[in-house]
Design an enzyme around this catalytic site. Structure first.
Site, PDB file in Angstrom:
ATOM      1  N   GLN A   1       0.828  -1.201   0.000  1.00  0.00           N
ATOM      2  CA  GLN A   1       0.000   0.000   0.000  1.00  0.00           C
ATOM      3  C   GLN A   1       0.866   1.255   0.000  1.00  0.00           C
ATOM      4  OE1 GLN A   1      -3.261  -0.555   2.595  1.00  0.00           O
ATOM      5  NE2 GLN A   1      -4.010   1.526   2.489  1.00  0.00           N
TER       6      GLN A   1
ATOM      7  N   SER B   1       4.322  -6.238   2.981  1.00  0.00           N
ATOM      8  CA  SER B   1       2.985  -6.164   3.580  1.00  0.00           C
ATOM      9  C   SER B   1       1.944  -6.772   2.637  1.00  0.00           C
ATOM     10  CB  SER B   1       2.657  -4.712   3.950  1.00  0.00           C
ATOM     11  OG  SER B   1       1.468  -4.635   4.704  1.00  0.00           O
ATOM     12  N   LEU B   2       1.031  -5.959   2.100  1.00  0.00           N
ATOM     13  CA  LEU B   2       0.065  -6.436   1.113  1.00  0.00           C
ATOM     14  C   LEU B   2       0.750  -7.205  -0.008  1.00  0.00           C
ATOM     15  CD1 LEU B   2      -2.652  -6.397  -0.546  1.00  0.00           C
ATOM     16  CD2 LEU B   2      -1.818  -4.217  -1.480  1.00  0.00           C
TER      17      LEU B   2
ATOM     18  N   ARG C   1      -9.214  -8.559   3.860  1.00  0.00           N
ATOM     19  CA  ARG C   1      -8.091  -7.896   4.527  1.00  0.00           C
ATOM     20  C   ARG C   1      -8.249  -6.384   4.475  1.00  0.00           C
ATOM     21  NH1 ARG C   1      -2.770  -5.846   3.575  1.00  0.00           N
ATOM     22  NH2 ARG C   1      -1.152  -6.745   4.924  1.00  0.00           N
TER      23      ARG C   1
ATOM     24  N   HIS D   1       0.104  -3.003  11.142  1.00  0.00           N
ATOM     25  CA  HIS D   1       1.192  -3.809  11.704  1.00  0.00           C
ATOM     26  C   HIS D   1       1.457  -3.472  13.170  1.00  0.00           C
ATOM     27  CE1 HIS D   1       1.960  -5.577   7.825  1.00  0.00           C
ATOM     28  NE2 HIS D   1       1.938  -4.373   7.285  1.00  0.00           N
TER      29      HIS D   1
ATOM     30  N   GLN E   1       1.384 -11.389  10.065  1.00  0.00           N
ATOM     31  CA  GLN E   1       2.013 -10.110   9.718  1.00  0.00           C
ATOM     32  C   GLN E   1       1.075  -8.932   9.943  1.00  0.00           C
ATOM     33  OE1 GLN E   1       1.069  -8.186   6.163  1.00  0.00           O
ATOM     34  NE2 GLN E   1       2.224  -9.685   4.990  1.00  0.00           N
TER      35      GLN E   1
END
Length: 307
Positions: A12, A92-93, A117, A198, A247
């Site tokens: 992102q 991440s994503l 998500r 996170h 995560q």
């Protein structure tokens, strides 16, 4: 290409209006994937990706599927042309795109995951408001000292040795910024995100994502996926699933991920998807690494013609 390579997938913040439009217009795989995504998501993610407006695209519920779809399309085009990397990872994503690229999940299962998500993370950000801020030119010990002062902030992204993002409650983040300035840290950048990603404030999102993941099989993979949670290679489906889930509330260990890949003789990194954030981070981590990106038809054609 003789050297070992890894595909790296952006997260992102890499989105931009217009992403994917030339792919859609010029490639049948891209058109198929965007059409499937529009139908599954029940809104036109293609139109939002191609036309914006930017204020809409940057909303988490649209940003995450837009980037996932774009990265998956490029990965599929390269795969269908016979090009397979030695490893994959994502920020991440981006780890979801890596899972798809390595054949652990299907494209549609990835859509199911990214839809839940993104919705769950946006809702968690609304119900448990928080902030994220990036420090550049700081040390890990300085940031740990700041985080240890407060119960509600943690390191969220260890992007490079001197680029670290923290996440947590708005009040504590504001105090942390003052502490950082007092330490002499000058490059401080609050992030334009919808929640404290996170961090433990994402626990509700993790719980909701868990429910979806229980319905989806993660296959074992032939090539390793270096995961955010521990920066280590993994290929066992059940472990890939649990690491991806965890995560959500834990830091992205990007710095250690790239160091481990290089230690395992992978020194060329191809960022698949919009932007060049990961390429720039990798150069900060190791300026001897080779980094380039593929985000459009012209770059795909150039890469395939050269390899």
């Amino acid at each position: 290409m003789n050297q070992k390579i890894a595909y790296i997938f952006p997260g992102q913040g890499s989105q931009k209006v217009g992403m994917g439009y030339d792919l859609y217009k010029n490639n049948t795989i891209a058109k198929k994937y965007y059409d499937q995504a529009d139908e599954y998501l029940n809104f036109s993610i293609s139109s939002i990706s191609f036309n914006g407006p930017n204020d809409l695209l940057k909303k988490t519920i649209y940003t995450q599927p837009a980037i996932y779809i774009n990265s998956c399309i490029i990965s599929t085009i390269l795969k269908n042309s016979g090009f397979i990397p030695d490893a994959v990872c994502g920020h991440s994503l981006g780890e979801l795109s890596a899972l798809y690229s390595a054949n652990s999940i299907s494209f549609i299962d990835g859509l199911k995951i990214v839809q839940k998500r993104s919705e769950a993370m946006q809702m968690a950000g609304t119900n448990n408001p928080g902030k994220m801020v990036a420090f550049i030119g700081s040390t890990i010990s300085q940031i740990n000292e700041i985080c240890n002062k407060y119960n509600e902030i943690v390191i969220a992204n260890l992007n490079s040795k001197d680029q670290i993002v923290i996440s947590g409650s708005s009040e504590c983040i504001d105090k942390a910024i003052i502490d950082a300035k007092d330490m002499g840290i000058k490059r401080i950048f609050p992030l334009n995100v919808s929640g404290a990603f996170h961090s433990p404030l994402m626990q509700k999102a993790k719980d909701e994502l868990c429910n979806i993941l229980e319905t989806i099989r993660f296959n074992d993979t032939i090539i390793p996926i270096y995961q955010n949670i521990n920066a280590k290679p993994e290929s066992i489906g059940d472990k890939l699933k649990s690491n991806f889930l965890n995560q959500i509330t834990n830091p992205v260990q990007w710095f250690y991920t790239i160091e481990n890949l290089i230690r395992n003789n992978i020194n060329t990194f191809i960022e698949l998807g919009p932007g060049n954030v990961l390429q720039r981070l990798n150069r900060r981590i190791n300026n001897n690494s080779v980094n380039f990106g593929i985000s459009n038809i012209k770059e795909i054609d150039t890469f395939l013609n050269e390899n």
